[in-house]
Design an enzyme around this catalytic site. Structure first.
Site, mmCIF file in Angstrom:
data_model
loop_
_atom_site.group_PDB
_atom_site.id
_atom_site.type_symbol
_atom_site.label_atom_id
_atom_site.label_comp_id
_atom_site.label_asym_id
_atom_site.label_seq_id
_atom_site.Cartn_x
_atom_site.Cartn_y
_atom_site.Cartn_z
ATOM 1 N N ASN A 55 -10.146 3.102 2.542
ATOM 2 C CA ASN A 55 -9.006 4.015 2.501
ATOM 3 C C ASN A 55 -7.723 3.182 2.525
ATOM 4 O O ASN A 55 -7.601 2.245 3.304
ATOM 5 C CB ASN A 55 -9.038 5.002 3.667
ATOM 6 C CG ASN A 55 -8.066 6.146 3.459
ATOM 7 O OD1 ASN A 55 -6.864 5.947 3.340
ATOM 8 N ND2 ASN A 55 -8.586 7.355 3.396
ATOM 9 N N ARG A 56 -6.778 3.559 1.691
ATOM 10 C CA ARG A 56 -5.568 2.760 1.513
ATOM 11 C C ARG A 56 -4.402 3.194 2.410
ATOM 12 O O ARG A 56 -3.297 2.675 2.292
ATOM 13 C CB ARG A 56 -5.164 2.793 0.040
ATOM 14 C CG ARG A 56 -6.261 2.178 -0.840
ATOM 15 C CD ARG A 56 -6.053 2.439 -2.295
ATOM 16 N NE ARG A 56 -6.324 3.840 -2.607
ATOM 17 C CZ ARG A 56 -6.188 4.379 -3.813
ATOM 18 N NH1 ARG A 56 -5.807 3.639 -4.830
ATOM 19 N NH2 ARG A 56 -6.453 5.665 -4.024
#
Length: 174
Positions: A55-56
């Protein structure tokens, strides 16, 4: 009978009734609120937001605020407080299969007015389409406050490169 789905790794997932188990991050100086939908399996395992390594979310925020990406839960909390960001989710309790936002049903929303009374939140942002949809349905009627929909930082959102995410998410630093 529980409905089952088969995932990419031939794993079967069943609906589970789950309750959000970790607290929102905020203090009285929080000015921006970011809401997700409901914690992923990885986040539930870690007992903190955006725990999946792909997840960024944390990378996007760190880049926007010109900081090193926080790693530990303590570093992430300190980063949020330092940058006047509150973080929570729209859902307090729901039925969900694994981490699948599209499977979410039987939603009980969080008590957002409780958090808003304790902060100086000026702007509310939601991370992704499901969070936006749920906000509109459950929290907007409670608060009367609009939110801004941002593209999901999930690795499943392949339509958005890191550069594109940074461009859109830069609105939170305004």
């Amino acid at each position: 009978m529980n409905k089952k789905i088969t995932g990419a790794k031939n794993e079967e997932a069943e609906y589970q009734r789950l309750r959000h188990e970790f607290a929102p991050v905020f203090d009285e100086n929080s000015r921006v609120l970011i809401l997700g939908s409901f914690p992923s399996v990885k986040s539930r395992e870690q007992q903190f937001y955006y725990g999946h390594p792909q997840n960024r979310f944390w990378k996007v925020l760190a880049d926007l605020f010109h900081e090193v990406t926080p790693e530990s839960t303590e570093e992430k909390k300190a980063f949020l407080i330092r940058n006047q960001i509150a973080l929570w989710d729209v859902i307090r309790e729901c039925d969900i299969m694994g981490s699948s936002d599209s499977s979410i049903k039987n939603v009980v929303p969080v008590d957002l007015p409780w958090l808003l009374e304790r902060t100086g939140i000026e702007k509310i942002y939601v991370n992704g389409g499901k969070a936006y949809e749920l906000y509109q349905k459950y929290l907007l009627p409670m608060t009367g406050r609009d939110c801004v929909r941002l593209p999901s930082t999930s690795p499943a959102n392949a339509a958005y490169s890191m550069e594109r995410l940074l461009g859109v998410w830069s609105v939170i630093t305004g």
